[in-house]
Design a protein around this motif. Structure first.
Motif, short mmCIF file in Angstrom:
data_model
loop_
_atom_site.label_atom_id
_atom_site.label_comp_id
_atom_site.label_asym_id
_atom_site.label_seq_id
_atom_site.Cartn_x
_atom_site.Cartn_y
_atom_site.Cartn_z
N THR A 201 -16.37 13.68 8.86
CA THR A 201 -16.20 14.70 7.82
C THR A 201 -17.10 14.44 6.61
O THR A 201 -17.04 15.18 5.62
CB THR A 201 -14.73 14.82 7.36
OG1 THR A 201 -14.20 13.51 7.18
CG2 THR A 201 -13.89 15.58 8.35
N THR A 318 -14.34 5.92 0.81
CA THR A 318 -13.71 4.60 0.79
C THR A 318 -12.21 4.69 1.00
O THR A 318 -11.57 5.63 0.57
CB THR A 318 -13.95 3.91 -0.56
OG1 THR A 318 -13.92 4.90 -1.57
CG2 THR A 318 -15.26 3.20 -0.60
N THR A 320 -8.75 1.71 1.45
CA THR A 320 -8.37 0.32 1.61
C THR A 320 -7.31 0.27 2.68
O THR A 320 -6.30 0.97 2.55
CB THR A 320 -7.79 -0.24 0.30
OG1 THR A 320 -8.73 0.06 -0.73
CG2 THR A 320 -7.57 -1.74 0.37
N PRO A 324 -2.35 3.07 -0.66
CA PRO A 324 -2.07 4.49 -0.77
C PRO A 324 -3.33 5.33 -0.97
O PRO A 324 -3.42 6.41 -0.45
CB PRO A 324 -1.16 4.60 -1.99
CG PRO A 324 -1.10 3.28 -2.64
CD PRO A 324 -1.70 2.27 -1.70
C1 LIG Z 1 -14.92 10.52 -2.49
C2 LIG Z 1 -14.13 10.71 -1.20
C3 LIG Z 1 -14.26 11.90 -0.51
C4 LIG Z 1 -13.55 12.07 0.70
N1 LIG Z 1 -13.72 13.24 1.39
C5 LIG Z 1 -13.06 13.43 2.55
C6 LIG Z 1 -13.25 14.64 3.29
O1 LIG Z 1 -13.98 15.56 2.90
N2 LIG Z 1 -12.58 14.78 4.48
C7 LIG Z 1 -11.73 13.78 4.96
O2 LIG Z 1 -11.14 13.98 6.04
N3 LIG Z 1 -11.55 12.63 4.26
C8 LIG Z 1 -12.17 12.44 3.07
N4 LIG Z 1 -11.97 11.28 2.36
C9 LIG Z 1 -10.94 10.32 2.85
C10 LIG Z 1 -9.54 10.77 2.33
O3 LIG Z 1 -9.50 10.62 0.92
C11 LIG Z 1 -8.37 9.91 2.88
O4 LIG Z 1 -8.66 8.55 2.71
C12 LIG Z 1 -8.09 10.19 4.36
O5 LIG Z 1 -7.75 11.57 4.54
C13 LIG Z 1 -6.92 9.32 4.87
O6 LIG Z 1 -5.78 9.58 4.09
P1 LIG Z 1 -4.32 9.51 4.77
O7 LIG Z 1 -3.32 9.60 3.67
O8 LIG Z 1 -4.21 10.50 5.86
O9 LIG Z 1 -4.31 8.08 5.43
P2 LIG Z 1 -3.54 6.76 4.85
O10 LIG Z 1 -2.06 7.00 4.94
O11 LIG Z 1 -4.13 6.42 3.52
O12 LIG Z 1 -3.99 5.68 5.90
C14 LIG Z 1 -3.43 5.62 7.21
C15 LIG Z 1 -4.14 4.56 8.00
O13 LIG Z 1 -5.46 5.01 8.32
C16 LIG Z 1 -6.44 4.12 7.80
N5 LIG Z 1 -7.54 4.97 7.32
C17 LIG Z 1 -7.51 5.79 6.25
N6 LIG Z 1 -8.67 6.44 6.13
C18 LIG Z 1 -9.45 5.99 7.15
C19 LIG Z 1 -10.78 6.26 7.56
N7 LIG Z 1 -11.56 7.14 6.88
N8 LIG Z 1 -11.25 5.62 8.65
C20 LIG Z 1 -10.48 4.75 9.33
N9 LIG Z 1 -9.21 4.43 8.99
C21 LIG Z 1 -8.71 5.06 7.92
C22 LIG Z 1 -5.73 3.37 6.67
O14 LIG Z 1 -6.30 2.11 6.44
C23 LIG Z 1 -4.31 3.27 7.20
O15 LIG Z 1 -4.18 2.18 8.09
C24 LIG Z 1 -12.69 11.06 1.18
C25 LIG Z 1 -12.55 9.87 0.46
C26 LIG Z 1 -13.27 9.69 -0.71
C27 LIG Z 1 -13.12 8.40 -1.46
#
Ligand SMILES: Cc1cc2nc3c(=O)[nH]c(=O)nc-3n(C[C@H](O)[C@H](O)[C@H](O)COP(=O)(O)OP(=O)(O)OC[C@H]3O[C@@H](n4cnc5c(N)ncnc54)[C@H](O)[C@@H]3O)c2cc1C
Length: 327
Positions: A201, A318, A320, A324
């Motif tokens: 994405t 990014t 972590t 959260p």
């Molecule tokens: C500047 C910026 C822009 C972003 N733009 C987008 C976007 O346009 N579209 C999009 O889909 N996301 C994007 N993201 C990522 C988004 O913010 C979230 O981190 C992502 O959707 C995961 O959130 P969650 O709450 O579903 O997962 P969480 O509940 O936070 O994590 C669940 C599990 O998945 C793991 N995890 C989380 N993210 C990832 C990853 N990317 N790859 C591998 N493992 C992961 C975590 O470590 C955790 O174990 C962006 C991030 C940043 C910093």
């Protein structure tokens, strides 16, 4: 250990911790993107105390004198009282006006903010879950569309992306904050060649930047490399092919790095294929987004290939593990 006051609370910051990491780990939501002093999303101001000089790297003199600094570069040497640049931004309610499936795991979310929100294609917003936690998502469309489009990938066990995929409904109202980010098309150099590289994405901001460049009459060559390990990670292929067939200066390349790479995909990592094809990047403007390791490595490669640092715009997604939000 130093003490930092922020929004009426006192936080302890350890000597090895950046102020950004420390505040976020203790529950204060400080916006950030590149986490390396380039994007300036985490700009803060010291209301009392003096921020370390190293945390003001790259800021204009006027800002330095006013004790502005970047939280990602700040390892406080004395107690500080700090605030976000211009104070916290307001929450903006937005109605979900459309939900579409872009692929098995990627959903398009179209939102209409209920208060004016000025943004540039390629910037990102914070999208809030009902519980108050938020995640960053990039804006994939132009302000003139009169809506905000996001491409959200469902992460396994993802709290916010899982909720967006499974529970979010049309007409529901959610909260946004932002926009932030410096990765967008700046008009004024219509002949400059543009190289766009994104994984997964990471296409979202690039799709917006690309449409912005074309709508503003960009004439120089534009090369877009979209990569994924598996073909299912690529999407909007038909739309991008249609765009490139109407614009002879636009090249779209779909790259698969895993074993399933077969026609019509190119085999290899998007960044490797891009830098093999364009080895001299003097004078190019480069946009990198998606997987943080790819973005970091490609930023260095582009710089070594002659691109000026100010012409390399980065958007690392990014996170972590287990935290959260890291955005
Ligand atoms: C500047 C910026 C822009 C972003 N733009 C987008 C976007 O346009 N579209 C999009 O889909 N996301 C994007 N993201 C990522 C988004 O913010 C979230 O981190 C992502 O959707 C995961 O959130 P969650 O709450 O579903 O997962 P969480 O509940 O936070 O994590 C669940 C599990 O998945 C793991 N995890 C989380 N993210 C990832 C990853 N990317 N790859 C591998 N493992 C992961 C975590 O470590 C955790 O174990 C962006 C991030 C940043 C910093």
């Amino acid at each position: 250990m130093t003490l930092v006051r922020y929004e009426g609370k006192t936080f302890e910051v350890g000597p090895q911790e950046s102020l950004l990491d420390s505040l976020n780990a203790q529950g204060a939501a400080i916006p950030s993107s590149c986490r390396s002093g380039l994007c300036q999303t985490c700009l803060m101001q010291a209301r009392s105390g003096v921020p370390p000089e190293s945390s003001q790297s790259g800021l204009q003199d006027a800002l330095r004198l006013e004790h502005y600094f970047l939280a990602c570069l700040c390892y406080p040497e004395e107690d500080l009282e700090v605030s976000l640049q211009g104070g916290a931004r307001p929450l903006i309610p937005a109605r979900v006006i459309r939900l579409e499936r872009l692929s098995e795991t990627i959903r398009l979310v179209a939102l209409r903010p209920e208060a004016p929100m000025t943004f540039r294609a390629g910037q990102f917003i914070h999208l809030f879950h009902e519980t108050g936690i938020f995640r960053s998502y990039s804006i994939a469309n132009l302000p003139s569309d009169d809506e905000i489009q996001l491409h959200v990938k469902r992460q396994p066990d993802g709290e916010v992306s899982g909720w967006i995929h499974e529970s979010l409904e049309v007409n529901q109202t959610i909260n946004l904050r932002g926009p932030w980010g410096e990765s967008f098309y700046v008009p004024g150099y219509p002949d400059q060649p543009l190289l766009l590289i994104g994984t997964g994405t990471g296409l979202a901001p690039l799709f917006g930047i690309l449409r912005d460049a074309l709508s503003q009459g960009h004439k120089g060559p534009i090369k877009l490399f979209h990569g994924s390990r598996h073909p299912e990670g690529l999407y909007l292929g038909a739309e991008l092919k249609a765009l490139s067939s109407h614009s002879s200066h636009l090249e779209y390349r779909a790259c698969v790095s895993g074993d399933e790479a077969a026609h019509p995909y190119e085999r290899g990592r998007a960044s490797d294929l891009a830098f093999r094809e364009v080895s001299d990047l003097r004078g190019w403007r480069i946009f990198l987004s998606g997987h943080p390791a790819m973005v970091k490595e490609a930023q260095m490669t582009a710089f070594l290939a002659g691109a000026s640092l100010r012409d390399i715009r980065i958007d690392p997604f990014t996170f972590t593990p287990g935290s959260p939000d890291s955005g």
